[in-house]
Write a protein that holds these residues in place. Structure first.
Motif, PDB file in Angstrom:
ATOM      1  N   ASP A 168       0.646   2.404 -13.154  1.00 21.80           N
ATOM      2  CA  ASP A 168       1.693   3.176 -12.487  1.00 21.80           C
ATOM      3  C   ASP A 168       2.590   2.304 -11.608  1.00 21.80           C
ATOM      4  OD1 ASP A 168       0.278   2.677 -10.127  1.00 21.80           O
ATOM      5  OD2 ASP A 168      -0.455   4.730  -9.908  1.00 21.80           O
ATOM      6  N   GLY A 169       2.338   0.981 -11.560  1.00 24.29           N
ATOM      7  CA  GLY A 169       3.174   0.064 -10.792  1.00 24.29           C
ATOM      8  C   GLY A 169       2.628  -0.294  -9.418  1.00 24.29           C
ATOM      9  N   SER A 170       1.674   0.483  -8.911  1.00 23.56           N
ATOM     10  CA  SER A 170       1.073   0.150  -7.624  1.00 23.56           C
ATOM     11  C   SER A 170       0.164  -1.061  -7.789  1.00 23.56           C
ATOM     12  CB  SER A 170       0.295   1.345  -7.063  1.00 23.56           C
ATOM     13  OG  SER A 170      -0.751   1.716  -7.925  1.00 23.56           O
ATOM     14  N   SER A 171       0.023  -1.846  -6.719  1.00 24.58           N
ATOM     15  CA  SER A 171      -0.799  -3.049  -6.817  1.00 24.58           C
ATOM     16  C   SER A 171      -1.419  -3.394  -5.470  1.00 24.58           C
ATOM     17  CB  SER A 171       0.034  -4.237  -7.329  1.00 24.58           C
ATOM     18  OG  SER A 171       1.037  -4.566  -6.398  1.00 24.58           O
ATOM     19  N   VAL A 172      -2.416  -4.258  -5.525  1.00 26.67           N
ATOM     20  CA  VAL A 172      -3.116  -4.705  -4.332  1.00 26.67           C
ATOM     21  C   VAL A 172      -3.539  -6.153  -4.556  1.00 26.67           C
ATOM     22  CG1 VAL A 172      -5.364  -3.824  -5.087  1.00 26.67           C
ATOM     23  CG2 VAL A 172      -4.900  -4.047  -2.670  1.00 26.67           C
ATOM     24  N   MET A 173      -3.536  -6.941  -3.469  1.00 26.09           N
ATOM     25  CA  MET A 173      -3.914  -8.344  -3.570  1.00 26.09           C
ATOM     26  C   MET A 173      -4.986  -8.660  -2.529  1.00 26.09           C
ATOM     27  SD  MET A 173      -1.473 -11.695  -3.648  1.00 26.09           S
ATOM     28  CE  MET A 173      -1.138 -11.885  -1.925  1.00 26.09           C
ATOM     29  N   ALA A 174      -5.919  -9.531  -2.897  1.00 20.99           N
ATOM     30  CA  ALA A 174      -6.997  -9.906  -1.981  1.00 20.99           C
ATOM     31  C   ALA A 174      -6.471 -10.858  -0.913  1.00 20.99           C
ATOM     32  CB  ALA A 174      -8.127 -10.572  -2.759  1.00 20.99           C
ATOM     33  N   ARG A 175      -6.833 -10.602   0.351  1.00 20.84           N
ATOM     34  CA  ARG A 175      -6.517 -11.529   1.440  1.00 20.84           C
ATOM     35  C   ARG A 175      -7.694 -12.455   1.700  1.00 20.84           C
ATOM     36  NH1 ARG A 175      -5.083  -8.935   6.622  1.00 20.84           N
ATOM     37  NH2 ARG A 175      -6.608  -7.398   6.003  1.00 20.84           N
ATOM     38  N   GLU A 176      -8.900 -11.934   1.598  1.00 24.11           N
ATOM     39  CA  GLU A 176     -10.110 -12.738   1.736  1.00 24.11           C
ATOM     40  C   GLU A 176     -11.246 -11.998   1.058  1.00 24.11           C
ATOM     41  OE1 GLU A 176     -12.168 -12.164   5.843  1.00 24.11           O
ATOM     42  OE2 GLU A 176     -10.021 -12.284   6.249  1.00 24.11           O
ATOM     43  N   PHE A 177     -12.330 -12.722   0.762  1.00 22.92           N
ATOM     44  CA  PHE A 177     -13.445 -12.055   0.094  1.00 22.92           C
ATOM     45  C   PHE A 177     -14.757 -12.679   0.536  1.00 22.92           C
ATOM     46  CE2 PHE A 177     -12.767 -15.628  -2.683  1.00 22.92           C
ATOM     47  CZ  PHE A 177     -14.017 -15.935  -3.213  1.00 22.92           C
ATOM     48  N   SER A 178     -15.813 -11.901   0.333  1.00 24.88           N
ATOM     49  CA  SER A 178     -17.182 -12.393   0.529  1.00 24.88           C
ATOM     50  C   SER A 178     -17.964 -12.005  -0.714  1.00 24.88           C
ATOM     51  CB  SER A 178     -17.798 -11.801   1.793  1.00 24.88           C
ATOM     52  OG  SER A 178     -17.755 -10.401   1.751  1.00 24.88           O
TER      53      SER A 178
END
Length: 195
Positions: free
Chosen positions: A114-124
């Motif tokens: 649908d065009g929405s997105s998310v990106m990781a800033r940090e992870f564990s």
């Protein structure tokens, strides 16, 4: 006594046919829907990948496929070699049958159809056996585009099966060699309650 006209009879048949089509589409849509799993109890997970209180799971996606790795030199003097993932992206299927393109890595991202997105800033992450991908929790930043991934704050990768390649040696003799590995994983997308 009045007899129905051909026009009224035709309208009645079309109305019934339309209702059957709408009902069938609703039934098929319901068959494709898979409800969220009960991930609200984070206490069963290792602490490093738990989502804090105040957030709720809003979308689940699964991935079944193969990952491509290549043996590469990652350090000189002395040389060190590692299997590095070569996949540019992996397709996930969400709870409603939609596709999410996932780009793995330290700066992982997810883009919904649908065009929405998310990106990781940090992870564990927490190891999940030798040949399974680690379990992960990403702190995420939404692109702001409305849709399924709008306002997502956390993404978890859970229930990983396969995808690891640590049992296969990567040395100068294997430099440039590529291997594909089957894997499965579930991704849970979390949003702040009330957002």
């Amino acid at each position: 006594m009045k007899t129905p006209s051909c026009r009224n009879a035709l309208f009645g048949r079309l109305s019934r046919s339309l209702l059957v089509i709408i009902g069938s589409a609703a039934l098929l849509g319901a068959c494709g829907y898979r409800p969220l799993q009960p991930y609200n109890n984070q206490k069963d997970l290792p602490e490093a990948i738990r989502v804090p209180d105040g957030y709720q799971p809003v979308l689940e996606a699964t991935s079944n496929g193969r990952l491509l790795y290549e043996c590469q030199a990652v350090k000189r003097a002395p040389y060190e070699y590692e299997w590095l993932m070569r996949n540019a992206s992996v397709d996930l299927t969400d709870t409603y049958g939609g596709t999410i393109m996932h780009k793995p890595g330290a700066r992982a991202s997810w883009v919904h159809r649908d065009g929405s997105s998310v990106m990781a800033r940090e992870f564990s992450e927490v190891l999940n056996g030798n040949n399974n991908l680690p379990l992960q929790r990403y702190i995420a930043q939404s692109s702001g585009v409305p849709g399924a991934l709008h306002n997502i704050a956390y993404v978890q990768r859970l229930r990983t099966v396969g995808g690891g390649i640590s049992s296969i040696p990567c040395t100068s003799a294997q430099l440039g060699m590529r291997k594909t590995v089957p894997y499965e994983a579930e991704y849970i997308f979390w949003r702040a309650k009330g957002s």
